[in-house]
Design a protein around this motif. Structure first.
Motif, PDB file in Angstrom:
ATOM      1  N   GLU A   1      -3.957   1.455  10.694  1.00  0.00           N
ATOM      2  CA  GLU A   1      -5.184   0.970  11.428  1.00  0.00           C
ATOM      3  C   GLU A   1      -4.758   0.424  12.831  1.00  0.00           C
TER       4      GLU A   1
ATOM      5  N   HIS B   1     -10.808  -4.260   8.083  1.00  0.00           N
ATOM      6  CA  HIS B   1     -10.989  -3.059   7.555  1.00  0.00           C
ATOM      7  C   HIS B   1     -12.374  -3.009   7.129  1.00  0.00           C
TER       8      HIS B   1
ATOM      9  N   PHE C   1       0.798  -1.155   0.044  1.00  0.00           N
ATOM     10  CA  PHE C   1      -0.050  -0.087   0.125  1.00  0.00           C
ATOM     11  C   PHE C   1       0.893   1.208  -0.003  1.00  0.00           C
TER      12      PHE C   1
HETATM   13 FE   LIG Z   1      -7.393   1.768   3.529  1.00  0.00          FE
END
Ligand SMILES: [Fe+2]
Ligand SMILES: CC1=C(CCC(=O)O)c2cc3nc(cc4[nH]c(cc5[nH]c(cc1n2)c(C)c5CCC(=O)O)c(CCC(=O)O)c4C)C(CCC(=O)O)=C3C
Length: 377
Positions: free
Chosen positions: A286, A193, A21
């Motif tokens: 996260e 997520h 990412f």
């Molecule tokens: Fe994301």
């Protein structure tokens, strides 16, 4: 004298590509990074400002790139130890090293065929297909005359024992860390997520009716909970819950949110909880913000004892799984029979994503590594 075992054969692959990412590496990177992530996505300004604050709380630096560097180091060492001689490259969707630059380097180095391992384990547009679109864009953007390496994506590994077993051990360790008087009644909150419900509905092959993202998570959560029961002799109730909801408020995303879930557990008189971030392969933002900072603060306010289980990270079994998946796929491409490790009810996943799998909510965009290239929806 026995001769040393022959080195495992990675042919037809001459490279491995770690696809991730990307994240900001300092305060000045935060806004440009968020712009890269959210271009054309209609994410409200307030949400972006909030998320920017999460990064600034950690010095504007995401942990994800360092985690990928550590993973690369372990992966290279594992491959070298096993006698698998091939270069490992790294490219990201949203930050340097960008996939576009990595592909250009691979082409310049003469790489002909690379296997791709993604730091994202499950099916959905965000977690699978979008990376396949990124691969297409990167190859498409190569300079004129640079012969593009052929790319294959290694199969989904959410149900590979090399990913699941470290999660089982981490869950056991987190349970063991709870105070004795609340441990037995602790719930396991598997966290992933959140995504728009519509994206979940479109996840997986259309002929399977969608919903693969949630189904795959439920499968893994069930396996981990079963393994924990085997090890502890106790049944710990478990649920799948979500973090990191984004998007506009009127668009439905998967629920319940982990914070609401903690409140509900407290309300029901549950004595403790272990949060198992089964949707994440390492402790990125996260995990360290949404779980360790926000959800832990929620638990504290509620007076609910809580622990967060570790992610697979650089666990040697997870690193080894990459090698196994690489050699498995290499054998498949050579036309050999292979054994495919998988736990749970789903079974081993496909090598090439089926046509129409995990449709892009905004319309067809070319992809690589599927059954049909470059456009299959
Ligand atoms: Fe994301
Ligand atoms: C399913 C999924 C994964 C897991 C699979 C995978 O790993 O790929 C994931 C991973 C990640 N998401 C990350 C960061 C962000 N995701 C955002 C936004 C979004 N994520 C989405 C989904 C997912 N995201 C979605 C549907 C959106 C809405 C916008 C859109 O439709 O695309 C935004 C914008 C701000 C916000 O809205 O939150 C940020 C900053 C980071 C880096 C963390 C770090 O720095 O350590 C990582 C690993």
């Amino acid at each position: 004298m026995s001769s040393p075992a022959a080195a495992p054969d990675p042919a037809p692959y001459d490279a491995l590509l770690l696809v991730s990412f990307g994240g900001p590496e300092g305060p000045d990177d935060v806004v440009p990074f968020l712009e890269n992530v959210t271009r054309g996505r209609g994410i409200p300004r307030e949400r972006l400002e909030q998320v920017g604050e999460h990064y600034h709380l950690f010095g504007g630096r995401s942990p994800i790139n360092d985690q990928n560097r550590a993973f690369l180091g372990e992966l290279r060492a594992d491959l070298a130890d096993a006698g698998v001689d091939l270069p490992v490259y790294w490219g990201n969707r949203n930050w340097d090293p960008y996939l576009t630059d990595t592909l250009a380097q691979m082409a310049a180095d003469g790489v002909q065929r690379a296997a791709c391992f993604m730091t994202s384990a499950y099916s959905s547009w965000s977690s699978c297909r979008q990376y396949r679109e990124n691969l297409h864009a990167a190859v498409d953007g190569l300079p004129e005359g640079a012969p593009a390496p052929k790319l294959d994506k290694l199969r989904h590994y959410f149900n590979h024992p090399g990913f699941v077993e470290p999660v089982v051990d981490a869950t056991l360790a987190a349970l063991a860390d709870l105070p004795d008087d609340v441990r037995d009644g602790a719930h396991l909150a598997f966290v992933t997520h959140s995504i728009p419900t519509q994206m979940n509905d479109a996840s997986g092959p259309p002929e399977q009716g969608g919903g693969a993202y949630v189904r795959q998570h439920l499968d893994v959560a069930g396996v981990v909970a079963d393994r924990v029961r085997e090890e502890t002799g106790r049944e710990h109730a478990h649920e799948l819950v979500y973090c990191s909801r984004s998007g506009a408020p009127h668009v439905p995303w998967l629920e319940p949110d982990v914070n609401d879930h903690l409140a509900a557990l407290k309300e029901q008189g549950v004595p403790a909880v272990v949060m198992v971030p089964v949707g994440f392969v390492s402790d990125h933002m996260e995990v360290i913000y949404d779980l360790d900072t926000e959800a832990m603060a929620t638990a504290e306010e509620l007076g609910l004892p809580a622990r967060r289980a570790a992610t697979a990270g650089t666990d040697p079994r997870f690193v080894r799984a990459v090698r196994d998946l690489l050699l498995e796929r290499a054998a498949v491409e050579r036309g050999e029979e292979v054994a495919r490790a998988a736990v749970g009810a789903t079974g081993p996943m496909w090598d090439r994503c089926p046509v129409g799998c995990c449709a892009n909510p905004r319309g067809a965009v070319p992809t690589l590594t599927g059954e049909r290239e470059p456009i299959d929806q």
